[in-house]
Design a protein around this motif. Structure first.
Motif, mmCIF file in Angstrom:
data_model
loop_
_atom_site.group_PDB
_atom_site.id
_atom_site.type_symbol
_atom_site.label_atom_id
_atom_site.label_comp_id
_atom_site.label_asym_id
_atom_site.label_seq_id
_atom_site.Cartn_x
_atom_site.Cartn_y
_atom_site.Cartn_z
ATOM 1 N N GLN A 105 0.831 -1.210 0.000
ATOM 2 C CA GLN A 105 0.000 0.000 0.000
ATOM 3 C C GLN A 105 0.869 1.265 0.000
ATOM 4 O OE1 GLN A 105 -2.472 -0.585 3.464
ATOM 5 N NE2 GLN A 105 -3.895 -1.967 2.429
ATOM 6 N N LEU A 106 1.926 1.256 0.786
ATOM 7 C CA LEU A 106 2.835 2.399 0.800
ATOM 8 C C LEU A 106 3.536 2.566 -0.543
ATOM 9 C CD1 LEU A 106 4.447 2.057 4.348
ATOM 10 C CD2 LEU A 106 2.902 3.867 3.570
ATOM 11 N N ALA A 107 3.936 1.447 -1.135
ATOM 12 C CA ALA A 107 4.624 1.492 -2.418
ATOM 13 C C ALA A 107 3.705 2.031 -3.516
ATOM 14 C CB ALA A 107 5.140 0.113 -2.789
ATOM 15 N N GLU A 108 2.436 1.698 -3.448
ATOM 16 C CA GLU A 108 1.491 2.209 -4.448
ATOM 17 C C GLU A 108 1.399 3.738 -4.395
ATOM 18 O OE1 GLU A 108 -1.870 -1.079 -5.483
ATOM 19 O OE2 GLU A 108 -2.036 -0.146 -3.501
ATOM 20 N N GLN A 109 1.590 4.294 -3.225
ATOM 21 C CA GLN A 109 1.500 5.746 -3.064
ATOM 22 C C GLN A 109 2.816 6.455 -3.387
ATOM 23 O OE1 GLN A 109 -0.504 7.125 0.616
ATOM 24 N NE2 GLN A 109 -1.132 5.011 0.961
ATOM 25 N N GLU A 147 7.641 2.023 -8.639
ATOM 26 C CA GLU A 147 8.680 1.294 -9.351
ATOM 27 C C GLU A 147 9.092 0.025 -8.604
ATOM 28 O OE1 GLU A 147 10.340 1.665 -12.306
ATOM 29 O OE2 GLU A 147 8.799 3.132 -12.824
ATOM 30 N N SER A 148 9.023 0.089 -7.269
ATOM 31 C CA SER A 148 9.507 -1.044 -6.469
ATOM 32 C C SER A 148 8.593 -2.262 -6.543
ATOM 33 C CB SER A 148 9.673 -0.616 -5.007
ATOM 34 O OG SER A 148 8.406 -0.370 -4.407
ATOM 35 N N ILE A 149 7.351 -2.089 -7.013
ATOM 36 C CA ILE A 149 6.429 -3.230 -7.051
ATOM 37 C C ILE A 149 6.168 -3.724 -8.468
ATOM 38 C CG2 ILE A 149 5.309 -2.700 -4.854
ATOM 39 C CD1 ILE A 149 3.093 -1.309 -6.362
ATOM 40 N N LYS A 150 6.865 -3.153 -9.425
ATOM 41 C CA LYS A 150 6.734 -3.664 -10.787
ATOM 42 C C LYS A 150 7.337 -5.072 -10.876
ATOM 43 C CE LYS A 150 6.539 0.593 -13.489
ATOM 44 N NZ LYS A 150 7.191 1.414 -14.547
ATOM 45 N N GLY A 151 6.653 -5.928 -11.561
ATOM 46 C CA GLY A 151 7.151 -7.300 -11.703
ATOM 47 C C GLY A 151 6.575 -8.263 -10.691
ATOM 48 N N PHE A 152 5.795 -7.747 -9.726
ATOM 49 C CA PHE A 152 5.145 -8.609 -8.738
ATOM 50 C C PHE A 152 3.643 -8.618 -9.003
ATOM 51 C CE2 PHE A 152 8.899 -6.856 -6.461
ATOM 52 C CZ PHE A 152 9.607 -8.036 -6.314
ATOM 53 N N LYS A 182 7.383 -14.016 -4.120
ATOM 54 C CA LYS A 182 8.614 -13.341 -4.514
ATOM 55 C C LYS A 182 8.684 -11.937 -3.906
ATOM 56 C CE LYS A 182 9.176 -15.760 -8.923
ATOM 57 N NZ LYS A 182 9.255 -15.618 -10.396
ATOM 58 N N TYR A 183 7.519 -11.331 -3.725
ATOM 59 C CA TYR A 183 7.497 -9.985 -3.130
ATOM 60 C C TYR A 183 7.916 -10.047 -1.666
ATOM 61 C CZ TYR A 183 5.836 -5.388 -1.665
ATOM 62 O OH TYR A 183 5.744 -4.108 -1.138
ATOM 63 N N ILE A 184 7.484 -11.049 -0.955
ATOM 64 C CA ILE A 184 7.865 -11.195 0.455
ATOM 65 C C ILE A 184 9.368 -11.442 0.575
ATOM 66 C CG2 ILE A 184 7.554 -12.614 2.523
ATOM 67 C CD1 ILE A 184 4.647 -13.056 1.633
ATOM 68 N N ILE A 185 9.908 -12.266 -0.336
ATOM 69 C CA ILE A 185 11.358 -12.498 -0.345
ATOM 70 C C ILE A 185 12.100 -11.198 -0.642
ATOM 71 C CG2 ILE A 185 13.220 -13.684 -1.563
ATOM 72 C CD1 ILE A 185 11.274 -16.011 -2.025
ATOM 73 N N TYR A 186 11.550 -10.421 -1.566
ATOM 74 C CA TYR A 186 12.145 -9.127 -1.915
ATOM 75 C C TYR A 186 12.160 -8.189 -0.710
ATOM 76 C CZ TYR A 186 11.859 -4.252 -3.416
ATOM 77 O OH TYR A 186 12.015 -2.887 -3.519
ATOM 78 N N LEU A 187 11.054 -8.128 0.034
ATOM 79 C CA LEU A 187 10.980 -7.261 1.206
ATOM 80 C C LEU A 187 12.018 -7.648 2.246
ATOM 81 C CD1 LEU A 187 7.141 -6.785 1.783
ATOM 82 C CD2 LEU A 187 8.775 -5.092 0.935
#
Length: 252
Positions: free
Chosen positions: A204-208, A212-217, A224-229
């Protein structure tokens, strides 16, 4: 036989006609030079410069200079091309005194009439406005910087922060990096306890603020997003720990 004078009168007449608007027919006795500010004190400093002999000329300068810092290049101060004793410039100076977290900053405005020192090489150089360590205002005319061997000013070199100031800045930086460590540890702990909730909040924070950080998920539930975090938080933790180590090695 006399030569017709109209051949010479026309350019003279043209020059006289444009004289009021331009000063093309006579060389000006003044020259505009660049302005620089240097602050040798702990107080933030601002200045403007005016030649009081030029009544209609606005002041020049006006930049903010950090404690123990220097400004950029601004335009322009007006100086006589030929130095003579008694040339003075009006420096309007403002500095801010830190009265502590509860009382904030105190703004202090001052007007200084400062005599221009003799041009070291016979011609006006760029004008340097200095707030000296004792809080006074001085000016130097020089095309050399303060750390140059030919610098004519009494104070040699760039400003050197006091030990107290350096200690205070060090504490601020240390506090910031220690906070980064604490934040990273909290995020890692929350991610481990409830990965879905943590990922959802981060998404939600990334959407605001950082799309760019959530592209590809595919979404916050993407494994994969949880691993990225987790990798991201670990890098922040490592970075802050390294910065703390560096700060401890250079403690003033």
């Amino acid at each position: 036989m006399l030569k017709p004078i109209w051949k010479y009168a026309v350019p003279v007449l043209a020059c006289l006609l444009i004289q009021p608007a331009l000063t093309a027919c006579s060389e000006s006795t003044n020259v505009d030079v660049n302005l620089h500010g240097v602050n040798h004190t702990v107080d933030t400093f601002s200045y403007s410069v005016k030649n009081p002999a030029l009544k209609d000329q606005p002041g020049a300068g006006g930049e903010l200079i950090d404690p123990y810092g220097a400004g950029g290049t601004t335009c322009c101060a007006t100086l006589p091309k030929t130095w003579r004793p008694g040339i003075k410039l009006q420096v309007n100076a403002t500095h801010w005194v830190d009265r502590g977290p509860e009382n904030g900053l105190l703004e202090v405005k001052e007007t200084h009439l400062v005599e221009v020192p003799q041009y070291p090489d016979g011609k006006p150089g760029e004008l340097w406005v200095l707030r000296t360590p004792d809080g006074k205002v001085a000016i130097v005319s020089s095309d050399f910087q303060p750390d140059h061997p030919n610098w004519p000013g009494k104070i040699k070199g760039w400003p050197v922060p006091s030990l107290k100031y350096r200690q205070e800045r060090w504490k601020i930086l240390l506090h910031h990096e220690l906070g980064g460590i604490d934040d990273a540890l909290v995020l890692l702990d929350e991610l481990e306890k409830d990965p879905e909730k943590s990922a959802r909040e981060a998404w939600q924070l990334a959407e605001q603020y950082d799309r760019e950080s959530i592209k590809g998920f595919s979404g916050p539930n993407d494994s994969k997003y949880i691993i990225y975090l987790k990798s991201r938080y670990e890098k922040v933790l490592e970075y802050s720990r390294d910065k703390v180590k560096e700060l401890m090695e250079v403690r003033p």
